[in-house]
Scaffold this motif. Structure first.
Motif, PDB file in Angstrom:
ATOM      1  N   SER A   1       0.825  -1.207   0.000  1.00 41.57           N
ATOM      2  CA  SER A   1       0.000   0.000   0.000  1.00 41.57           C
ATOM      3  C   SER A   1       0.859   1.257   0.000  1.00 41.57           C
ATOM      4  O   SER A   1       0.558   2.241  -0.691  1.00 41.57           O
TER       5      SER A   1
ATOM      6  N   GLU B   1       2.410   1.655  -3.459  1.00 39.18           N
ATOM      7  CA  GLU B   1       1.363   2.037  -4.416  1.00 39.18           C
ATOM      8  C   GLU B   1       1.010   3.512  -4.272  1.00 39.18           C
ATOM      9  O   GLU B   1       0.844   4.234  -5.269  1.00 39.18           O
ATOM     10  N   ARG B   2       0.908   3.982  -3.031  1.00 36.01           N
ATOM     11  CA  ARG B   2       0.589   5.391  -2.807  1.00 36.01           C
ATOM     12  C   ARG B   2       1.677   6.285  -3.407  1.00 36.01           C
ATOM     13  O   ARG B   2       1.374   7.309  -4.039  1.00 36.01           O
ATOM     14  N   GLN B   3       2.951   5.902  -3.218  1.00 36.14           N
ATOM     15  CA  GLN B   3       4.039   6.711  -3.778  1.00 36.14           C
ATOM     16  C   GLN B   3       3.998   6.704  -5.295  1.00 36.14           C
ATOM     17  O   GLN B   3       4.185   7.738  -5.938  1.00 36.14           O
TER      18      GLN B   3
ATOM     19  N   ARG C   1       1.482   6.311  -7.286  1.00 37.09           N
ATOM     20  CA  ARG C   1       0.334   7.086  -7.794  1.00 37.09           C
ATOM     21  C   ARG C   1       0.552   8.587  -7.612  1.00 37.09           C
ATOM     22  O   ARG C   1       0.160   9.389  -8.462  1.00 37.09           O
ATOM     23  N   ARG C   2       1.184   8.976  -6.503  1.00 33.73           N
ATOM     24  CA  ARG C   2       1.322  10.402  -6.204  1.00 33.73           C
ATOM     25  C   ARG C   2       2.552  11.034  -6.841  1.00 33.73           C
ATOM     26  O   ARG C   2       2.534  12.218  -7.199  1.00 33.73           O
TER      27      ARG C   2
ATOM     28  N   ILE D   1       2.724   3.032   5.694  1.00 35.74           N
ATOM     29  CA  ILE D   1       1.835   3.723   4.759  1.00 35.74           C
ATOM     30  C   ILE D   1       2.235   5.185   4.626  1.00 35.74           C
ATOM     31  O   ILE D   1       2.211   5.747   3.549  1.00 35.74           O
ATOM     32  N   GLU D   2       2.647   5.823   5.715  1.00 34.19           N
ATOM     33  CA  GLU D   2       3.140   7.188   5.622  1.00 34.19           C
ATOM     34  C   GLU D   2       4.467   7.266   6.361  1.00 34.19           C
ATOM     35  O   GLU D   2       4.823   6.381   7.136  1.00 34.19           O
TER      36      GLU D   2
END
Length: 541
Positions: free
Chosen positions: A156, A159-161, A163-164, A196-197
């Motif tokens: 996750s 994936e967040r990195q 996408r952003r 996640i962060e």
């Protein structure tokens, strides 16, 4: 106090002078062992042996040009035995291991306390006996769901990195964060990183910083055996606090103090939860299945006496060993595998298909994920060719004789079937050299070929009887000081790969990545950078 300092300085000088005169006058039977000419009497081959870039070439030359053993030189002409002959290695790490002690025990003790990497003989055996059950197959089955939870959080986060922020992803950074979290939850029952962060964790930062801080001390490490037992602990601490202002030493001291303090707090909290029982245990990270909780349960069941004994033996401090050792080695191995899969897209695709067929959209259970044939072949071949640690060190504690797998020609022209090893000889157990030795692995020993593990190994590999605990190689050592957590590490890597490869495609970055020689090797962008990093192109599937 000035008199004390001058006395210590005179003692160091006298010891160094005695070593020098003894070697110059008496000589050594090691002088008959062939080896490269020393470039410097003062530093010997150390500048080549430890250089983070050119060191690879030196290690390759030793393994390619010498028959299982070579004599190299340390500082002030000190002879060092570079060893990768399988029969000789068996004697050093298995048969006669009690006479070949780990060389950095005292320094490890100062850094981590009396845990597995810093104890010897009976104390070390008792610690391993206490820890063996938590590294058993039965326990790893219980740990597998925890590993999958961490792996899904890792996916996750990546994936967040992706996408952003289009562009390269530092897979080493993510692998390091995941490895620390995996060993944190599995070893300490403690969460370092939500993955996640970005979240700062001082305990995790201290563990990551300990190894670089230790090796920033340089040659000062070699003084440890001569000062570790001078006076009382209180006296040594006073000297360290008040008379040695060196910023590198003070930074290292601060890291060690912080790690020790946090470990004590964590043990106290866990013990309290176990006493309370029920919900208090269930609410812990890992549900009380981590290594420390299991050790605490065992100790508390036998009362305060057993608990105090466990503390004295360093059983709980061993968790710092596990966290400290497992983070860099596991993350480096995982990053290396991902880079190799990017270099070989056909291998990556074949592995992805194997994972998809085995998973059917679900997490692959323990018994299945550890035995996926192609994934296992990739892990074994990577660990063979690119072991996280290039070598380890042993010191002989008495005059010994080492048998060889085949005779070698000495400097005097005569063949030798065995080597005399004087007391006090430093021995380099050449892990990488043994894993790449062509006499054992064949002419393609330096090639990355996972398919070699999908058919019977050559007779030369079986006949060599390499004394390692893992797949006829030295990657995790062997004997009584083998890596106790190698199955733990392999499970971590396989679980993470099984989750990431069904979600992402990994490709090489346009940036130049080089791997640096170190106690646990690491990649950087370019040869001038010292910051560990492995940028790769990551594409969502």
């Amino acid at each position: 106090m000035l008199a004390t300092i001058l006395t210590l300085a005179a003692l160091f000088f006298a010891i160094g002078a005695w070593w020098l005169l003894r070697d110059l006058i008496v000589g050594s039977p090691l002088d008959n062992i062939p080896g490269p000419q020393s470039p410097s009497w003062l530093t010997g081959h150390l500048q080549w042996l430890f250089h983070r870039h050119s060191g690879w070439k030196f290690h390759n030359e030793l393994s390619n040009h010498y028959p299982g053993v070579a004599k190299i030189n340390g500082a002030l002409g000190k002879r060092i035995l570079y060893l990768f002959d399988s029969t000789a290695l068996h004697n050093v790490i298995v048969k006669d291991q009690q006479y070949y002690e780990e060389a950095n025990v005292l320094f490890n003790n100062l850094m981590l306390g009396p845990g597995l990497v810093s104890t010897l003989h009976e104390q070390h055996r008792k610690q391993r006996k206490m820890l063996n059950p938590v590294f058993s197959v039965a326990h790893l089955r219980h740990m597998t769901p925890i590993f999958y939870q961490v792996a899904h959080k890792l996916r996750s986060g990546i994936e967040r990195q992706v996408r952003r922020s289009p562009g390269d992803v530092d897979v080493l950074n993510w692998a390091s964060r995941a490895a620390l979290e995996l060993i944190g939850q599995g070893g300490l029952g403690y969460s370092f990183d939500p993955l996640i962060e970005d979240a700062k964790n001082e305990y995790g930062d201290a563990i990551k910083a300990a190894l670089p801080a230790a090796f920033s001390l340089g040659g000062l490490i070699f003084l440890v055996p001569y000062v570790a037992n001078l006076g009382s602990p209180a006296f040594r601490r006073w000297v360290l606090d008040n008379l040695i202002p060196d910023p590198k030493i003070q930074r290292f001291k601060g890291i060690v103090d912080y790690m020790a303090g946090q470990a004590k707090i964590l043990i106290a909290k866990k013990r309290l939860a176990l006493v309370e029982g029920g919900d208090a245990v269930a609410q812990q990270v890992g549900d009380g299945k981590d290594i420390m909780s299991i050790l605490l349960v065992s100790a508390c069941q036998h009362g305060r006496v057993r608990f105090r004994k466990a503390h004295r033996r360093g059983a709980f401090g061993t968790n710092d060993d596990v966290d400290f050792g497992a983070t860099d080695t596991t993350s480096g191995a995982l990053a290396q595998i991902l880079q190799l899969l990017a270099q070989h897209p056909d291998v990556q695709e074949r592995l992805r298909e194997e994972i998809l067929q085995a998973s059917c959209g679900k997490d692959i259970p323990y018994d299945k994920v550890v035995d996926l044939p192609y994934m296992d072949a990739i892990c074994r071949e990577t660990m063979r060719l690119y072991p996280p640690a290039t070598d380890v060190y042993r010191d002989s504690t008495k005059d010994m004789v080492l048998p060889l797998s085949k005779p070698i020609r000495g400097v005097d022209g005569k063949f030798m079937k065995e080597l005399p090893v004087p007391k006090g000889t430093r021995i380099i157990v050449a892990i990488r050299a043994c894993n790449r030795y062509k006499d054992i692995w064949g002419e393609d020993a330096h090639e990355w070929k996972p398919e070699r593990w999908l058919s019977p190994l050559p007779a030369s590999v079986i006949e060599a009887r390499v004394p390692g605990v893992y797949s006829n190689m030295m990657t995790f050592l062997g004997g009584g000081r083998s890596c106790i957590g190698f199955k733990f590490s392999q499970l971590e890597i396989k679980v993470v790969l099984s989750v990431l490869l069904v979600s992402f495609k990994f490709s090489l970055s346009d940036q130049d990545v080089v791997w640096n020689l170190a106690p646990a090797k690491y990649p950087t962008v370019g040869r001038t950078s010292t910051k560990p990093s492995l940028p790769m192109k990551v594409e969502l599937l």
